[in-house]
Design a protein around this motif. Structure first.
Motif, PDB file in Angstrom:
ATOM      1  N   LYS A  97     111.320 -24.615-137.356  1.00 17.47           N
ATOM      2  CA  LYS A  97     110.651 -25.581-138.448  1.00 17.47           C
ATOM      3  C   LYS A  97     110.035 -26.315-137.508  1.00 17.47           C
ATOM      4  O   LYS A  97     109.131 -26.892-138.132  1.00 17.47           O
ATOM      5  CB  LYS A  97     111.934 -26.037-138.734  1.00 17.47           C
ATOM      6  CG  LYS A  97     112.674 -26.133-140.097  1.00 17.47           C
ATOM      7  CD  LYS A  97     113.612 -27.103-140.423  1.00 17.47           C
ATOM      8  CE  LYS A  97     114.524 -26.540-141.473  1.00 17.47           C
ATOM      9  NZ  LYS A  97     115.242 -27.328-142.443  1.00 17.47           N
ATOM     10  N   LEU A  98     110.515 -26.572-136.280  1.00 19.75           N
ATOM     11  CA  LEU A  98     108.835 -27.218-135.875  1.00 19.75           C
ATOM     12  C   LEU A  98     107.911 -26.790-135.273  1.00 19.75           C
ATOM     13  O   LEU A  98     106.728 -27.639-134.991  1.00 19.75           O
ATOM     14  CB  LEU A  98     109.651 -27.602-133.948  1.00 19.75           C
ATOM     15  CG  LEU A  98     110.920 -28.961-134.111  1.00 19.75           C
ATOM     16  CD1 LEU A  98     111.268 -29.358-132.850  1.00 19.75           C
ATOM     17  CD2 LEU A  98     110.235 -30.132-135.778  1.00 19.75           C
ATOM     18  N   VAL A  99     107.656 -25.461-135.397  1.00 19.32           N
ATOM     19  CA  VAL A  99     106.866 -25.018-134.650  1.00 19.32           C
ATOM     20  C   VAL A  99     106.027 -24.254-135.568  1.00 19.32           C
ATOM     21  O   VAL A  99     104.660 -23.297-136.120  1.00 19.32           O
ATOM     22  CB  VAL A  99     106.336 -24.088-133.255  1.00 19.32           C
ATOM     23  CG1 VAL A  99     105.668 -23.425-133.009  1.00 19.32           C
ATOM     24  CG2 VAL A  99     107.219 -25.071-132.063  1.00 19.32           C
ATOM     25  N   HIS A 100     107.079 -22.721-136.079  1.00 15.12           N
ATOM     26  CA  HIS A 100     106.280 -21.801-137.048  1.00 15.12           C
ATOM     27  C   HIS A 100     106.102 -22.080-138.616  1.00 15.12           C
ATOM     28  O   HIS A 100     105.564 -21.949-139.315  1.00 15.12           O
ATOM     29  CB  HIS A 100     107.166 -20.586-136.864  1.00 15.12           C
ATOM     30  CG  HIS A 100     107.300 -20.197-135.866  1.00 15.12           C
ATOM     31  ND1 HIS A 100     106.544 -19.519-134.983  1.00 15.12           N
ATOM     32  CD2 HIS A 100     108.353 -20.352-134.515  1.00 15.12           C
ATOM     33  CE1 HIS A 100     106.383 -19.150-133.122  1.00 15.12           C
ATOM     34  NE2 HIS A 100     108.047 -19.842-133.298  1.00 15.12           N
ATOM     35  N   VAL A 101     106.420 -23.510-139.035  1.00 16.84           N
ATOM     36  CA  VAL A 101     106.430 -24.314-139.970  1.00 16.84           C
ATOM     37  C   VAL A 101     105.529 -24.833-140.327  1.00 16.84           C
ATOM     38  O   VAL A 101     105.615 -25.998-139.420  1.00 16.84           O
ATOM     39  CB  VAL A 101     108.239 -24.387-141.089  1.00 16.84           C
ATOM     40  CG1 VAL A 101     107.575 -25.203-142.426  1.00 16.84           C
ATOM     41  CG2 VAL A 101     109.154 -23.401-141.068  1.00 16.84           C
ATOM     42  N   LEU A 108     101.907 -34.543-136.398  1.00 19.83           N
ATOM     43  CA  LEU A 108     103.038 -34.161-135.935  1.00 19.83           C
ATOM     44  C   LEU A 108     102.772 -32.756-135.672  1.00 19.83           C
ATOM     45  O   LEU A 108     104.340 -31.942-134.894  1.00 19.83           O
ATOM     46  CB  LEU A 108     104.062 -34.266-137.336  1.00 19.83           C
ATOM     47  CG  LEU A 108     104.381 -35.618-138.035  1.00 19.83           C
ATOM     48  CD1 LEU A 108     105.766 -35.691-139.238  1.00 19.83           C
ATOM     49  CD2 LEU A 108     104.811 -36.819-136.614  1.00 19.83           C
ATOM     50  N   VAL A 109     102.351 -31.503-136.520  1.00 16.31           N
ATOM     51  CA  VAL A 109     102.770 -30.272-136.342  1.00 16.31           C
ATOM     52  C   VAL A 109     102.035 -30.525-134.566  1.00 16.31           C
ATOM     53  O   VAL A 109     103.135 -29.706-133.968  1.00 16.31           O
ATOM     54  CB  VAL A 109     101.111 -29.551-137.192  1.00 16.31           C
ATOM     55  CG1 VAL A 109     100.974 -27.525-136.602  1.00 16.31           C
ATOM     56  CG2 VAL A 109     101.731 -29.564-138.507  1.00 16.31           C
ATOM     57  N   ARG A 110     101.201 -31.038-134.032  1.00 16.38           N
ATOM     58  CA  ARG A 110     100.787 -30.857-133.365  1.00 16.38           C
ATOM     59  C   ARG A 110     101.171 -31.694-132.124  1.00 16.38           C
ATOM     60  O   ARG A 110     101.437 -30.815-130.850  1.00 16.38           O
ATOM     61  CB  ARG A 110      99.347 -31.942-132.962  1.00 16.38           C
ATOM     62  CG  ARG A 110      99.099 -31.965-131.545  1.00 16.38           C
ATOM     63  CD  ARG A 110      98.235 -29.947-131.445  1.00 16.38           C
ATOM     64  NE  ARG A 110      97.553 -29.843-129.992  1.00 16.38           N
ATOM     65  CZ  ARG A 110      97.742 -29.192-129.580  1.00 16.38           C
ATOM     66  NH1 ARG A 110      97.324 -27.957-129.783  1.00 16.38           N
ATOM     67  NH2 ARG A 110      97.754 -28.375-127.954  1.00 16.38           N
ATOM     68  N   LEU A 111     102.351 -32.156-132.518  1.00 15.73           N
ATOM     69  CA  LEU A 111     102.997 -32.810-131.520  1.00 15.73           C
ATOM     70  C   LEU A 111     104.246 -32.332-131.451  1.00 15.73           C
ATOM     71  O   LEU A 111     105.034 -32.515-130.439  1.00 15.73           O
ATOM     72  CB  LEU A 111     103.601 -34.126-132.297  1.00 15.73           C
ATOM     73  CG  LEU A 111     105.324 -34.790-131.532  1.00 15.73           C
ATOM     74  CD1 LEU A 111     105.032 -35.343-130.500  1.00 15.73           C
ATOM     75  CD2 LEU A 111     105.237 -35.739-132.799  1.00 15.73           C
TER      76      LEU A 111
END
Length: 153
Positions: A97-101, A108-111
């Protein structure tokens, strides 16, 4: 009769226990857009704090002038911080969920990417070590994550 008294004492002792404390990452509410910045802020700050602990341990681990016992203690601290960080990431939905979604909020995607990248670099350093000067330098992803967290509500 002794067993009954012992059982009663155990039940009373356990009744006062509140159970494990919930972390800042437990119970995030996901939508199709991801998680809101306001809700994600405490979780991201907790993750950066664990990265800070890992980095501090790595600085000690990479300092050849320190006694071996102190460096081994730092290695254990590094692994413990990684365990805590992994738990936070899992509670936030895991790396899937944090990196692949793809979240709607690109910051927030970059974070998320920076948090996971820094963890991967630091755990590798915990296992294999680094020369002193490199261990003192903070991973770019860790620095970027800390800056991004400062901008969160």
């Amino acid at each position: 009769m002794r067993r009954l008294v012992l059982l009663a004492v155990c039940v009373l002792a356990l009744a006062g226990c509140a159970g494990p404390k919930k972390s800042a990452c437990a119970g995030l509410t996901y939508t199709d857009a991801g998680v809101s910045r306001a809700q994600y802020g405490p979780c991201a700050r907790a993750m950066v704090a664990e990265l800070d602990r890992m980095h501090a341990a790595l600085a000690i681990l990479g300092d050849a002038a320190r006694p071996k016992a102190e460096r081994l203690k730092a290695k254990t601290a590094c692994f413990n911080a990684n365990t805590a960080l992994t738990r936070l990431i899992d509670e936030a939905g895991g790396t899937d969920k944090l990196v692949h979604v793809r979240w709607a909020d690109e910051r927030l995607v970059r974070l998320n990417y920076d948090l996971v990248s820094a963890r991967e670099a630091y755990i590798m350093y915990c296992y294999y070590g680094l020369p002193g000067a490199e261990a003192m330098a903070e991973d770019r992803s860790h620095t970027a994550a800390r800056e991004a967290v400062r901008a969160l509500p």
